[in-house]
Design an enzyme around this catalytic site. Sequence first.
Site, mmCIF file in Angstrom:
data_model
loop_
_atom_site.group_PDB
_atom_site.id
_atom_site.type_symbol
_atom_site.label_atom_id
_atom_site.label_comp_id
_atom_site.label_asym_id
_atom_site.label_seq_id
_atom_site.Cartn_x
_atom_site.Cartn_y
_atom_site.Cartn_z
ATOM 1 N N HIS A 127 0.857 -1.194 0.000
ATOM 2 C CA HIS A 127 0.000 0.000 0.000
ATOM 3 C C HIS A 127 0.886 1.234 0.000
ATOM 4 O O HIS A 127 1.438 1.635 1.025
ATOM 5 C CB HIS A 127 -0.927 0.030 1.215
ATOM 6 C CG HIS A 127 -1.962 1.115 1.124
ATOM 7 N ND1 HIS A 127 -3.291 0.863 0.816
ATOM 8 C CD2 HIS A 127 -1.867 2.468 1.273
ATOM 9 C CE1 HIS A 127 -3.954 2.005 0.795
ATOM 10 N NE2 HIS A 127 -3.108 2.988 1.064
ATOM 11 N N CYS A 128 1.039 1.825 -1.177
ATOM 12 C CA CYS A 128 1.805 3.056 -1.330
ATOM 13 C C CYS A 128 1.225 3.818 -2.522
ATOM 14 O O CYS A 128 0.362 3.319 -3.235
ATOM 15 C CB CYS A 128 3.295 2.764 -1.505
ATOM 16 S SG CYS A 128 3.654 1.457 -2.702
ATOM 17 N N HIS A 129 1.686 5.052 -2.697
ATOM 18 C CA HIS A 129 1.087 5.932 -3.707
ATOM 19 C C HIS A 129 2.180 6.582 -4.554
ATOM 20 O O HIS A 129 3.315 6.748 -4.107
ATOM 21 C CB HIS A 129 0.272 7.039 -3.035
ATOM 22 C CG HIS A 129 -0.713 6.557 -2.024
ATOM 23 N ND1 HIS A 129 -1.890 5.931 -2.371
ATOM 24 C CD2 HIS A 129 -0.690 6.605 -0.669
ATOM 25 C CE1 HIS A 129 -2.558 5.620 -1.264
ATOM 26 N NE2 HIS A 129 -1.847 6.016 -0.223
ATOM 27 N N ARG A 185 -10.482 0.725 -5.984
ATOM 28 C CA ARG A 185 -10.660 1.158 -4.600
ATOM 29 C C ARG A 185 -11.869 2.068 -4.453
ATOM 30 O O ARG A 185 -12.134 2.916 -5.307
ATOM 31 C CB ARG A 185 -9.412 1.911 -4.133
ATOM 32 C CG ARG A 185 -9.375 2.224 -2.637
ATOM 33 C CD ARG A 185 -8.257 3.183 -2.314
ATOM 34 N NE ARG A 185 -7.895 3.181 -0.901
ATOM 35 C CZ ARG A 185 -7.277 4.174 -0.302
ATOM 36 N NH1 ARG A 185 -6.943 5.258 -0.986
ATOM 37 N NH2 ARG A 185 -6.976 4.106 0.986
ATOM 38 N N ASP A 207 2.224 2.979 3.200
ATOM 39 C CA ASP A 207 1.351 4.126 2.910
ATOM 40 C C ASP A 207 2.161 5.347 2.473
ATOM 41 O O ASP A 207 1.667 6.470 2.515
ATOM 42 C CB ASP A 207 0.449 4.475 4.102
ATOM 43 C CG ASP A 207 -0.728 5.365 3.718
ATOM 44 O OD1 ASP A 207 -1.135 5.342 2.545
ATOM 45 O OD2 ASP A 207 -1.238 6.111 4.584
#
Length: 294
Positions: free
Chosen positions: A32-34, A125, A250
């Site tokens: 989970h990263c952006h 999502r 994150d």
Amino acid sequence: MSAGEPKAIPGPHPDPHAPTRWTPPAGATDAHCHIFGPAARFPFAADRAYTPPDSGIDDFERLQERLGLSRAVFVQASCHGTDNAAMVDALRRGAGRYAGVAMIDDSFTDADLAALHDAGVRGTRFNFVAHLGGAPDLDTFWHLVHRVQPFGWHIVLHFDAKDLPEHAELLDRMPCPYVIDHMARVPTAGGLDQAPFQALLELMRDDRAWVKISGAERLTADGPPPYDDVVPFARALVAAAPDRVLWGTDWPHPNVRHMPDDGDLVDLLVDFIPDETLRRQVLVTNPERLYDFA
């Protein structure tokens, strides 16, 4: 900031340390990263609620090397809206090491979805968190869920734990695997016996349900590390469904009270999952099953 202008938020820790308590195994995945920008090439959405500083794929790959991680799942964030171009560019750069979770709407054609799938997208999502806009229109939600199902995608759901009972029927109807982000943002001050967390544990008895033991810096009641109050919650979720738990940093941590050092978050896994074999399952085997990295 003028009235109506999106708020500017700080960037990630400028110099995160390498893990000091353990060495992640080959294939370890930040699930989970952006990717944010760079805005000059991938502009942010006009209707965004916040404006982050550029945190693009080059920055991310430097971080991965420092942390000793080798795979990643990029989750499309609201500041880019349904324009997934920055994420898709990052997926292509990864040449099979990365997977993606897109944001889509009814404007996406079947060809658009197929192109996302070919690029490495494996899920979409939806946000249900009240302060981030609340639940989507449910007719649209179900229409999109059924449209992505033929691609074998899963659904990523961003909830507040207190709202899980309200959506129990929705979750029971899900035709595919679904992932609960950030331990459902459970408030640690309420303790393990609080009803929202017990509802999450009950949910994990369903073979369709996955959970991310991410977001320690969001869940903690204390602010800065060591995030000790989050550890019992992560351990309980791993014990409940060890084969359906994921973990992520994150990064670059939009809208947090206290900016974490990503090295601290990797080190925290020693407390979350003391058993080394189980830690490897959560970081390597579980994401491999859900994301079929090339």
